[in-house]
Design an enzyme around this catalytic site. Structure first.
Site, PDB file in Angstrom:
ATOM      1  N   ASN A 191       0.753  -1.151  -0.004  1.00  0.00           N
ATOM      2  CA  ASN A 191       0.117  -0.004   0.047  1.00  0.00           C
ATOM      3  C   ASN A 191       1.009   1.373  -0.043  1.00  0.00           C
ATOM      4  OD1 ASN A 191      -1.822   2.037   0.480  1.00  0.00           O
ATOM      5  ND2 ASN A 191      -2.463   1.306   2.629  1.00  0.00           N
ATOM      6  N   TRP A 192       1.119   1.780  -1.100  1.00  0.00           N
ATOM      7  CA  TRP A 192       2.136   3.091  -1.227  1.00  0.00           C
ATOM      8  C   TRP A 192       1.383   4.233  -0.820  1.00  0.00           C
ATOM      9  CZ3 TRP A 192       4.218   1.784  -6.933  1.00  0.00           C
ATOM     10  CH2 TRP A 192       4.755   0.442  -7.023  1.00  0.00           C
ATOM     11  N   LYS A 193       0.325   4.214  -0.226  1.00  0.00           N
ATOM     12  CA  LYS A 193      -0.426   5.611   0.170  1.00  0.00           C
ATOM     13  C   LYS A 193      -0.168   6.676  -0.382  1.00  0.00           C
ATOM     14  CE  LYS A 193      -0.330   3.122   4.714  1.00  0.00           C
ATOM     15  NZ  LYS A 193      -0.396   3.213   6.303  1.00  0.00           N
ATOM     16  N   HIS A 228      -9.710   1.112   4.381  1.00  0.00           N
ATOM     17  CA  HIS A 228      -8.562   1.089   5.449  1.00  0.00           C
ATOM     18  C   HIS A 228      -8.736   2.023   6.520  1.00  0.00           C
ATOM     19  CE1 HIS A 228      -4.534   2.431   6.451  1.00  0.00           C
ATOM     20  NE2 HIS A 228      -4.153   1.222   5.890  1.00  0.00           N
ATOM     21  N   GLU A 265      -7.269   4.679   7.602  1.00  0.00           N
ATOM     22  CA  GLU A 265      -7.079   5.930   7.514  1.00  0.00           C
ATOM     23  C   GLU A 265      -8.248   6.494   6.992  1.00  0.00           C
ATOM     24  OE1 GLU A 265      -3.171   5.471   5.451  1.00  0.00           O
ATOM     25  OE2 GLU A 265      -2.288   4.656   7.432  1.00  0.00           O
ATOM     26  N   GLU A 269      -5.848  -5.393  10.416  1.00  0.00           N
ATOM     27  CA  GLU A 269      -4.760  -4.345  10.377  1.00  0.00           C
ATOM     28  C   GLU A 269      -5.058  -3.794  11.701  1.00  0.00           C
ATOM     29  OE1 GLU A 269      -2.529  -2.861   6.578  1.00  0.00           O
ATOM     30  OE2 GLU A 269      -4.429  -1.963   6.694  1.00  0.00           O
ATOM     31  N   GLY A 318       1.984   2.013  10.916  1.00  0.00           N
ATOM     32  CA  GLY A 318       3.089   2.987  10.550  1.00  0.00           C
ATOM     33  C   GLY A 318       3.555   3.504  12.288  1.00  0.00           C
ATOM     34  N   SER A 354       2.959  -2.450  10.509  1.00  0.00           N
ATOM     35  CA  SER A 354       4.436  -2.220  10.655  1.00  0.00           C
ATOM     36  C   SER A 354       5.199  -3.787  10.150  1.00  0.00           C
ATOM     37  CB  SER A 354       4.949  -2.179  12.022  1.00  0.00           C
ATOM     38  OG  SER A 354       4.423  -0.913  12.427  1.00  0.00           O
ATOM     39  N   GLY A 405       2.509  -1.371   4.080  1.00  0.00           N
ATOM     40  CA  GLY A 405       2.830   0.267   4.018  1.00  0.00           C
ATOM     41  C   GLY A 405       4.110   0.372   3.817  1.00  0.00           C
ATOM     42  N   GLY A 406       5.119   1.350   4.706  1.00  0.00           N
ATOM     43  CA  GLY A 406       6.088   1.919   4.833  1.00  0.00           C
ATOM     44  C   GLY A 406       7.110   1.042   3.951  1.00  0.00           C
TER      45      GLY A 406
HETATM   46  P1  PGA Z   1       2.587   0.034   7.568  1.00  0.00           P
HETATM   47  O1  PGA Z   1       1.091   0.355   6.875  1.00  0.00           O
HETATM   48  O2  PGA Z   1       3.187  -1.294   6.963  1.00  0.00           O
HETATM   49  O3  PGA Z   1       3.435   1.388   7.403  1.00  0.00           O
HETATM   50  O4  PGA Z   1       2.405  -0.005   9.224  1.00  0.00           O
HETATM   51  C1  PGA Z   1       0.293  -0.759   6.757  1.00  0.00           C
HETATM   52  C2  PGA Z   1      -0.988  -0.129   6.313  1.00  0.00           C
HETATM   53  O5  PGA Z   1      -1.583   0.845   6.440  1.00  0.00           O
HETATM   54  O6  PGA Z   1      -1.660  -0.955   5.275  1.00  0.00           O
END
Ligand code: PGA
Length: 259
Positions: A12-14, A98, A100, A170, A176, A216, A237-238
């Site tokens: 997920n490149w956000k 998600h 967010e 998640e 994050g 994470s 994500g990251g």
């Molecule tokens: P993260 O994000 O790996 O940076 O914790 C995961 C996500 O939000 O899908």
């Protein structure tokens, strides 16, 4: 993982990367991917980068996803992108719900339900995200939250319509933050989710659905997560923004356990 379910690793490149950077990252992943890899790999760039990433991935097995999708086909919905539009840009999948989107954009289970139905209707495979906040976990409400989110998202969806859905568990406190759920905590939640799905759609469906873990996930913790019997992949994500690290996550060590 369980050998009866095909693992999926999704990035997920956000709201990161410009067109050039996203295309370069996609090319690096394509180049570094083991051609014999049996499981599915998915990337979810920002809407503006979908077209370029789709072109960069041409000829590779890596699949493309949007990070969200609207529920209408077209119309006066300024800022929104329809299922037909993301399909047209090359997506086969859409991340929905998600945390967010739930927290910052105030998406309710009702909205997520509409998006899930629209994605299914237009032939996109939804990657449905669920998960509890730290307060909810500390108040021992994790199971109740997961149950409510699942029931809300799947309301009115028939068994035939949910066959392709992928779930991503998640925990919000792990996204994050560098605080990954322990493999045991994740396994416990995944098993609970699978049992809820069994109640909703029966044993066959629940036994076949993929449940990804997200929060994470890193190159150095993916192997122990994937060793759990009900963890079928990861939503990353990251760590998915760095080609070398994400390639290591993608090529996790397959430690098969009975189950
Ligand atoms: P993260 O994000 O790996 O940076 O914790 C995961 C996500 O939000 O899908």
């Amino acid at each position: 993982m369980n050998k009866n379910r095909t693992p999926m690793i999704a990035g997920n490149w956000k709201m990161h990367l410009n067109v050039k950077e996203a295309g370069e990252l996609a090319l690096a992943l394509k180049k570094g991917l083991d051609p014999d890899l049996k499981h599915e790999v998915l990337v979810a760039p920002a809407f503006t980068n979908l077209w370029a990433v789709n072109a960069a991935l041409s000829g590779s097995k890596i699949l493309l996803s949007s990070q969200d999708v609207h529920w209408e086909e077209k119309g006066a919905f300024t800022g929104a992108v329809s299922p037909a539009q993301v399909r047209d840009a090359g997506c086969t999948h859409a991340i929905i719900g998600h945390s967010e989107r739930r927290k910052i954009f105030l998406e309710t289970d009702g909205i997520i339900n509409k998006k899930l139905k629209a994605a299914v209707k237009y032939g996109l495979t939804p990657v449905l995200c669920i998960g509890e906040t730290l307060e909810e976990r500390e108040a021992q409400s994790t199971y109740r939250v997961l149950e409510t989110q699942l029931a809300g998202a799947f309301a009115g969806l028939k068994p035939g319509e949910v066959s392709k859905v992928v779930i991503a568990y998640e925990p919000v406190w792990a996204i994050g933050t560098g605080k990954t759920a322990t493999p045991e905590q994740a396994q416990d939640a995944h098993l609970f989710v699978r049992r809820q799905l069994e109640k909703l759609y029966g044993k066959n469906y629940a036994g076949g659905v993929r449940i990804l873990y997200g929060g994470s996930v890193k190159a150095d913790n993916i192997d122990s997560l994937m060793a759990q019997p009900d963890i079928d992949g990861a939503l990353v994500g990251g760590e998915s923004l760095k080609a070398d690290k994400f390639l290591r996550v993608i090529h996790f060590q397959e430690v098969l356990k009975a189950g």
